[in-house]
Write a protein that holds these residues in place. Structure first.
Motif, PDB file in Angstrom:
ATOM      1  N   CYS A 107       0.842  -1.196   0.000  1.00 46.29           N
ATOM      2  CA  CYS A 107       0.000   0.000   0.000  1.00 46.29           C
ATOM      3  C   CYS A 107       0.877   1.246   0.000  1.00 46.29           C
ATOM      4  O   CYS A 107       1.916   1.262   0.657  1.00 46.29           O
ATOM      5  CB  CYS A 107      -0.916  -0.010   1.221  1.00 46.29           C
ATOM      6  SG  CYS A 107      -1.913   1.494   1.400  1.00 46.29           S
ATOM      7  N   GLN A 108       0.481   2.255  -0.764  1.00 45.39           N
ATOM      8  CA  GLN A 108       1.252   3.507  -0.785  1.00 45.39           C
ATOM      9  C   GLN A 108       0.480   4.649  -0.143  1.00 45.39           C
ATOM     10  O   GLN A 108       0.796   5.818  -0.357  1.00 45.39           O
ATOM     11  CB  GLN A 108       1.641   3.865  -2.218  1.00 45.39           C
ATOM     12  CG  GLN A 108       2.671   2.911  -2.777  1.00 45.39           C
ATOM     13  CD  GLN A 108       3.391   3.471  -3.996  1.00 45.39           C
ATOM     14  OE1 GLN A 108       3.093   4.565  -4.470  1.00 45.39           O
ATOM     15  NE2 GLN A 108       4.337   2.710  -4.504  1.00 45.39           N
ATOM     16  N   CYS A 114      -2.465   6.065  -0.704  1.00 47.42           N
ATOM     17  CA  CYS A 114      -2.832   7.049  -1.729  1.00 47.42           C
ATOM     18  C   CYS A 114      -3.972   7.949  -1.273  1.00 47.42           C
ATOM     19  O   CYS A 114      -4.241   8.967  -1.894  1.00 47.42           O
ATOM     20  CB  CYS A 114      -3.173   6.354  -3.037  1.00 47.42           C
ATOM     21  SG  CYS A 114      -4.803   5.575  -3.021  1.00 47.42           S
ATOM     22  N   CYS A 151      -8.750   4.741  -1.435  1.00 37.87           N
ATOM     23  CA  CYS A 151      -8.527   3.330  -1.765  1.00 37.87           C
ATOM     24  C   CYS A 151      -9.467   2.836  -2.872  1.00 37.87           C
ATOM     25  O   CYS A 151     -10.660   3.105  -2.849  1.00 37.87           O
ATOM     26  CB  CYS A 151      -8.711   2.487  -0.501  1.00 37.87           C
ATOM     27  SG  CYS A 151      -8.075   0.819  -0.722  1.00 37.87           S
ATOM     28  N   VAL A 152      -8.902   2.126  -3.832  1.00 38.73           N
ATOM     29  CA  VAL A 152      -9.707   1.602  -4.947  1.00 38.73           C
ATOM     30  C   VAL A 152      -9.770   0.072  -4.942  1.00 38.73           C
ATOM     31  O   VAL A 152     -10.167  -0.533  -5.941  1.00 38.73           O
ATOM     32  CB  VAL A 152      -9.163   2.091  -6.313  1.00 38.73           C
ATOM     33  CG1 VAL A 152      -9.264   3.609  -6.410  1.00 38.73           C
ATOM     34  CG2 VAL A 152      -7.720   1.638  -6.536  1.00 38.73           C
ATOM     35  N   CYS A 209      -3.792  -3.900  -5.262  1.00 43.56           N
ATOM     36  CA  CYS A 209      -3.558  -2.455  -5.358  1.00 43.56           C
ATOM     37  C   CYS A 209      -2.757  -2.087  -6.603  1.00 43.56           C
ATOM     38  O   CYS A 209      -1.580  -2.428  -6.718  1.00 43.56           O
ATOM     39  CB  CYS A 209      -2.822  -1.966  -4.115  1.00 43.56           C
ATOM     40  SG  CYS A 209      -2.318  -0.246  -4.285  1.00 43.56           S
TER      41      CYS A 209
HETATM   42  S1  SF4 Z   1      -5.475   1.943  -3.579  1.00 43.43           S
HETATM   43 FE1  SF4 Z   1      -5.728   1.311  -1.430  1.00 43.43          FE
HETATM   44  S2  SF4 Z   1      -4.084  -0.190  -1.137  1.00 43.43           S
HETATM   45 FE2  SF4 Z   1      -3.555   0.983  -2.969  1.00 43.43          FE
HETATM   46  S3  SF4 Z   1      -2.266   2.674  -2.277  1.00 43.43           S
HETATM   47 FE3  SF4 Z   1      -4.360   3.418  -2.317  1.00 43.43          FE
HETATM   48  S4  SF4 Z   1      -5.070   3.075  -0.210  1.00 43.43           S
HETATM   49 FE4  SF4 Z   1      -3.252   1.781  -0.485  1.00 43.43          FE
END
Ligand code: SF4
Ligand code: SF4
Lengths: 135, 223
Positions: B132-133, B135, B138-139, B147
């Motif tokens: 996980c980054q 972001c 979350c998707v 991810c």
């Molecule tokens: S999409 Fe979800 S799992 Fe991926 S970086 Fe974003 S928060 Fe983390």
């Protein structure tokens, strides 16, 4: 270096190295007196910290005596200690300690004479090498 | 959890050249779980540094402490009594912990003893992988729990690039293509329709740092 008497800490597995050391004693085979045998339930229990502590508190060399490969009663202790020895070798090299000061060897219960020979060889090597420069 | 690994000993020694008495602080949170900065690593690093310095004929006194969590103010405060006559602090918590100490102890130089790598999971003992980054939006519900921000080399949000071949990413011959994995997973769970949903570009401010560090405020908890 004539008067230098190397100190060795030997971590010995209760199921092999320790028995071998005991046998050497029973057979009256002499080993250098400055060896300190630390009995461990399995060589896999020897942690990087134990080894570093031994070196830091004045050991010139450390021996770890484990069972033969694949012969560990705790199944993977011999492999674990091998990886850990490598890890400590890397640390030692980083700080300018000769990796040969730390050695892992594999012995079995009946290797009393071999135990004594290993310790003597290590002793002579360390005598040549000189004192642990980090103690 | 956060994953970190120790910096090379020579680099750490370089930080400490000028000091004779330091405080080395570990963290019993994430840094301990990934064996980079817990109590045991504090002891190992302290012994290593002391020996390295002795070899150079220089003494280094190291006070060893491990905080339950270096990212919490009350635990950082608890270290206040340990900083007396300390010339520098070496922290082996993640970068958050290092900064928390630097903010709290403004008069004392603080140095990082680990490189904070990523948020990830344990694959097997001694192996960790990024997952996980953070972001900020979350998707995973659209991507089969895989991810794309973390696992796709181009961080594509709406399907693969043209370089995906036989399930492998074009960056090298080994890294699995995240989008192939997403497709396979959506197919297996009967959710292929999710691929029709458009994922918009990330929103500035919430999902990036162009307004400085992102902040969460929970009114119900804030005093
Ligand atoms: S999409 Fe979800 S799992 Fe991926 S970086 Fe974003 S928060 Fe983390
Ligand atoms: S091959 Fe797959 S993982 Fe690699 S950049 Fe393209 S879409 Fe992303």
């Amino acid at each position: 270096m004539g008067s230098f008497v190397p100190r060795i800490v030997a971590f010995c597995c209760d199921r092999s190295g320790y028995r071998a050391a005991d046998m050497a004693g029973g057979l009256g085979i002499s080993v250098p007196e400055t060896i300190e045998v630390v009995r461990v339930p399995c060589a896999g229990r020897v942690d990087a910290l134990h080894i570093l502590r031994a070196l830091e508190s004045g050991a010139d060399g450390v021996l770890i005596v484990a069972c033969h490969r694949g012969n560990c009663r705790s199944l993977t202790g011999d492999l674990a200690v091998r990886a850990r020895t490598e890890h400590v070798h890397e640390i030692m090299e980083r700080i300018g300690l000769k990796r040969e000061r730390l050695e892992l060897c594999n012995l079995s219960v009946q290797d009393g004479p071999k135990f004594a020979e290993t310790v003597r060889r290590k002793f002579e090597y360390l005598k040549e090498l000189g004192p642990n420069p980090t103690r | 959890m956060i994953k970190a690994e120790q910096k090379p000993v020579d680099e750490i020694l370089g930080f400490l050249d000028a000091y004779k008495r330091i405080l080395l602080v570990g963290c019993n949170g994430c840094a301990a779980v990934c064996h980079a900065g817990g109590e045991r690593e504090v002891a190992i690093l302290a012994a290593t540094l002391r020996m390295a310095r002795k070899k150079l004929g220089q003494k280094l006194e190291i006070l060893e402490e491990t905080s339950p969590r270096q990212c919490e103010p009350e635990f950082v405060d608890a270290l206040a009594g340990k900083t007396e006559d300390v010339e520098a602090i070496l922290s082996i918590a993640c970068g958050v912990g290092v900064q928390a100490l630097a903010e709290r102890f403004s008069e004392i130089p603080v140095y990082p003893g680990v490189n904070t790598m990523f948020m990830g999971k344990t694959v097997e003992p001694g192996v960790w992988v990024e997952r996980c980054q953070a972001c900020g939006n979350c998707v995973l519900h659209l991507t089969g729990g895989i991810c794309p921000v973390t696992r796709c080399a181009k961080q594509l949000l709406n399907g693969p690039c043209g370089g995906s071949r036989d399930g492998v990413c074009e960056i090298d011959g080994e890294t699995p293509c995240a989008w192939q994995a997403i497709y396979d997973r959506l197919k297996a769970t009967g959710q292929l329709d999710r691929l029709e949903l458009f994922v918009p570009a990330k929103r500035w401010g919430r999902e990036s740092r162009d307004r400085g560090p992102r902040t969460i405020v929970r009114g119900d908890l804030k005093q």
